[in-house]
Each structure stands twice: as structure tokens, then as C-alpha cells.
Design an enzyme around this catalytic site. Sequence first.
Site, PDB file in Angstrom:
ATOM      1  N   GLY A 112     -10.188  -6.544  14.567  1.00  0.00           N
ATOM      2  CA  GLY A 112     -10.945  -6.345  13.035  1.00  0.00           C
ATOM      3  C   GLY A 112      -9.959  -5.995  12.060  1.00  0.00           C
ATOM      4  N   CYS A 128      -1.029 -25.632  -9.933  1.00  0.00           N
ATOM      5  CA  CYS A 128      -2.047 -26.446 -10.964  1.00  0.00           C
ATOM      6  C   CYS A 128      -3.568 -25.942 -10.958  1.00  0.00           C
ATOM      7  CB  CYS A 128      -2.121 -27.881 -11.108  1.00  0.00           C
ATOM      8  SG  CYS A 128      -0.753 -27.842 -12.024  1.00  0.00           S
ATOM      9  N   GLU A 129      -3.432 -24.539 -11.178  1.00  0.00           N
ATOM     10  CA  GLU A 129      -5.199 -23.827 -10.613  1.00  0.00           C
ATOM     11  C   GLU A 129      -4.670 -22.185 -10.734  1.00  0.00           C
ATOM     12  OE1 GLU A 129      -6.412 -25.364  -7.566  1.00  0.00           O
ATOM     13  OE2 GLU A 129      -7.940 -23.942  -7.657  1.00  0.00           O
ATOM     14  N   ARG A 172      -5.460 -16.451  -0.216  1.00  0.00           N
ATOM     15  CA  ARG A 172      -5.698 -14.835   0.142  1.00  0.00           C
ATOM     16  C   ARG A 172      -6.528 -14.251  -0.944  1.00  0.00           C
ATOM     17  NH1 ARG A 172      -5.570 -10.927   2.567  1.00  0.00           N
ATOM     18  NH2 ARG A 172      -7.449 -10.140   3.406  1.00  0.00           N
ATOM     19  N   GLU A 214      -9.510  -8.012  20.813  1.00  0.00           N
ATOM     20  CA  GLU A 214      -8.706  -9.424  20.624  1.00  0.00           C
ATOM     21  C   GLU A 214      -8.037  -9.421  19.114  1.00  0.00           C
ATOM     22  OE1 GLU A 214     -11.449 -13.121  22.228  1.00  0.00           O
ATOM     23  OE2 GLU A 214     -11.005 -12.219  19.798  1.00  0.00           O
ATOM     24  N   PRO A 215      -6.651  -8.744  18.829  1.00  0.00           N
ATOM     25  CA  PRO A 215      -6.736  -8.099  17.663  1.00  0.00           C
ATOM     26  C   PRO A 215      -5.780  -9.462  16.622  1.00  0.00           C
ATOM     27  CG  PRO A 215      -5.440  -6.439  18.985  1.00  0.00           C
ATOM     28  CD  PRO A 215      -6.473  -7.440  19.636  1.00  0.00           C
ATOM     29  N   GLY A 216      -5.813  -9.540  15.313  1.00  0.00           N
ATOM     30  CA  GLY A 216      -4.540 -10.458  15.051  1.00  0.00           C
ATOM     31  C   GLY A 216      -3.713  -9.651  14.120  1.00  0.00           C
ATOM     32  N   ARG A 217      -4.399  -9.943  12.742  1.00  0.00           N
ATOM     33  CA  ARG A 217      -4.278  -9.159  11.354  1.00  0.00           C
ATOM     34  C   ARG A 217      -3.381  -7.223  11.800  1.00  0.00           C
ATOM     35  NH1 ARG A 217      -6.714  -9.857   6.521  1.00  0.00           N
ATOM     36  NH2 ARG A 217      -8.428 -10.098   7.729  1.00  0.00           N
ATOM     37  N   TYR A 253      -2.791 -14.453   8.257  1.00  0.00           N
ATOM     38  CA  TYR A 253      -3.494 -15.644   7.695  1.00  0.00           C
ATOM     39  C   TYR A 253      -2.946 -15.408   6.288  1.00  0.00           C
ATOM     40  CZ  TYR A 253      -6.859 -13.665  11.085  1.00  0.00           C
ATOM     41  OH  TYR A 253      -7.675 -12.861  11.849  1.00  0.00           O
TER      42      TYR A 253
END
Length: 439
Positions: free
Chosen positions: A247, A363-364, A332, A292-295, A392
Site C-alpha cells: 500500500g 472506441c470509448e 487506470r 507485501e508491497p507491489g506498486r 497495474y
Amino acid sequence: MNYRDTMNVNKKGHLQIGGVDAVDLVNKYGTPLYVMDESYIRSVCRAFRETVEKTYGEGGVAYASKAFSCKAIYEIAMQENMYIDVVSGGEIYTANSVGFDMKKAYFHGNNKLISEIKLALNVGVGTFVVDSFDEIDLLDSVCAENGIVQKVLIRVNPGVEAHTHSFIQTAKVDSKFGFGVKNGYADEAIDKILGKNNLRFAGLHCHIGSQIFDKQAFALAVDVVTDYVVRLKERGVVVDELNFGGGFGVYYSGDDPKYDVKEYCDYVALLTSSLKNAVEKKGIKKPFFMIEPGRSIVGEAGVTLYSVGAIKEIKGIRKYLAIDGGMTDNIRPALYDAKYDAVLANRANEKATEVVSVAGKCCESGDIILKDIALPAAKRGDIVAVFTTGAYNYSMSSNYNRNFVPPVVFVKDGKSAYAVKPQTYEDLVRNDVSLEYKD
Ligand code: LLP
């Protein structure tokens, strides 16, 4: 952007990552392209691990591989003596396929499939982080069939909810994750595990949110969780391990703090010092410490390179630069209203002269990667580099509109190499078949 020693603007005025000129990368690999700075990833892994060793002792750091998963990252994690957090059969399969020691894997998920549980047991996943009563029964029975006694933690919901710049302490129990501490569900889950022959209760896990800058939220989580450890001790339950999830917030844009690797370690040191204090003050057994860091490990290591194509100016309203990627490689902004910094990689030393929006090719109408960003006046063929896209982005990419997911290239010491090769049209139809109904 949060420039650092492995990212700079070179003499040609080009963005350079890991000693490689971004323009050369584009000439070699094309766009859109995910670029990952290997030295940065390794430096964060090392710094986090050393902080745990120096400030606490017995413990480890698990890379949360949901942030970015492919064979190369598990190889790096393995070489850096990391543990990993995995959340699916796919992540388990990928890590195991490169020979990662699966004893060092933490298997998460609020609905682990029977097939995933079997795969995890088969490859020897070290720890299951149990997240429902149902899972306790299921896991115990599959373990019994296979003659395994499995180490488990339970995921608890400590009632600390952190958002980017603030946190709140709530009694909120409405979450698909975790067993509530306050409503007695955590007690019940532990009792149930202790009654199972094929499960070994080892401790607690919590994760209070992602992209958190308010460090005090982590200290509060330690306080709440260790209070609970005291109550468990009174009931005769021993807690050997505490895992505080991930986090840590990273720099994307605007007012986000620009941390260097050492400053990221402050998050870790605050957790370890809070835990050490709590152990002493509350008289509990010193647990094995895990995060448990990811980012924070891969986020700022990533840069996405795009080519500018069509340019559309709506006089008096907005100028759009259209790029050759978009929400397929970065969902994101559409999903979370996420903001990014960017430069023109081939003109990185030029001053910004106009404010434009950078639109993807899907197409959005929501497919806008950068809204109102200041850039030098761009023309077709210029290269847009979007920063902090290592976490992510690839892991949440899609083939929407049957666009390709961009390849991933790692850079290090002036060299580059594929980690994920480009997709082909043939890849896109690989599993498609013409309908053939059979009775
Ligand atoms: N541990 C657990 C149990 C988690 O659920 C997560 C993230 C992590 C660790 C790693 O957290 P990190 O250090 O990366 O913040 N897709 C969202 C982020 C979702 C995070 C989910 N869980 C995004 O793009 O911002």
C-alpha cells in the site's frame, strides 16, 4: 516526473531510462511500448529487505505480483531473495515456471478456486492467506486428500481504512476481504482452523489499502492488530507471524510526494518500529514480520512510450493528441481517474508551450490517458512518455477492440531486452474457433 539516477535527459535532449535512449528503444521495438527499469526495481527490493533486516530482524518482503506479473519479474524477485504474493493460478503457474521457490509464496484471494488450491498445493506454496470460512473447510479437505499439513494465515479486517492522503478508523465490516476483528469473525475463523488436522495456524495478515501516503495509517494498523494478538494470547492462541500487506504510495503527478528509494524505506521502518514497540509494551511474542508491497517496487520503474498520430484541435475548447495505445495498456485513468506526468521523449529538454489532452485509440470517449497536460507543441511522430506506469498497467491490460497489448522491454546499464514479446494478429485469434454445435 520523479527523475532519479537511472532516468535522465541525455545530451540529445532525449529521455533516457536505465542508460538507454528512449528514441533508440522506439526505433528498435516500436510503440506502444512498456519500458521497465531493472536497476530501479532491484534497488527497491534490496532497500526494503535491508530495512527489515536492520530495523527488525526475523522477517521478509513479499513482492505483490498482481502489480506486474511475467516470468522476468519472478526471476528478479528470486535473485533478490524476495518472497512473493500471488493471487491466482496464473500467477502461481508463472512464478513456478521459472523455478521460484514456492515455499516463499503467499497465496491470497477471497475465492480461491478448487483448481487453484490444487495447483498451489501441488507446487508447494508455503502460505495460504485464508479469507473465508468456506475456504477453511475446502482447503483442509484438499490437504487431507493429499496428506499435507498447510501453513495458513488469516486475513483480518482491522477497521483501518486508508485513502491516498488520509485514513479513517472505522467499525465498518462491509468488505469482501478479511474476517472482522471487532465482530468476532476472526476469532471464529481461528478456532475453526485450530480444529482442523491439516491446517497449521501461523498468524494474521492485513492490508489497509493502496497508494497510501499517510504513514500513520500503518502505525495504527500495527496497533490494532497487536491489540488483537494480546486478546488471542489471553485465549491461548499463539501468533508466530504478522503480515501487514502493501500500500505504500508512489509519485504519479501533481502534489504526490517525490520519494527516493531511501524515503520509501521510511514506510517499512515505521512498520517495524511500531511493531517492535508494540511487542515490548504489550508483552507478546516477537512475530516473524512480513510486508507485501507491489506498486512501490515496480510503479516508478515503468514508462510507457507512445507515438503521436492524429491531432485534433477544437478551437477554444481543447486540443487532442491521439496516441497509438490507450485504455488497453492503461485502464487506470478511465477506472480511477488516475493522473500521470508525461514528456515528449524525443524533445524532453524543450519547454511546455501548450496544454493538451492525450487520447487513446479505443472506441470509448473515456479513453483519455492524460487530461490537460502541458507539453511542447507536438506533431505526428513525436514520442509521448508516460511515467509511473510499471504497476497495474500491464497487469490490467486488455485486448479491447482487438488492439495489441504492448510488449514489455526491460532496460539496464545501457542494454535492453524483451520480457514480454509483441503480440501478433495470429495471437489474437489463437483460441477462436468457428462454431460447431454437437448434440
Ligand atoms: N497485499 C494485498 C493483500 C493486496 O490486496 C495488495 C493490493 C497488495 C498487497 C499490494 O498493494 P500495493 O503495494 O501495490 O499498493 N489496481 C489498483 C490497485 C489495487 C491494489 C489491490 N491490492 C490500481 O491500479 O491502483
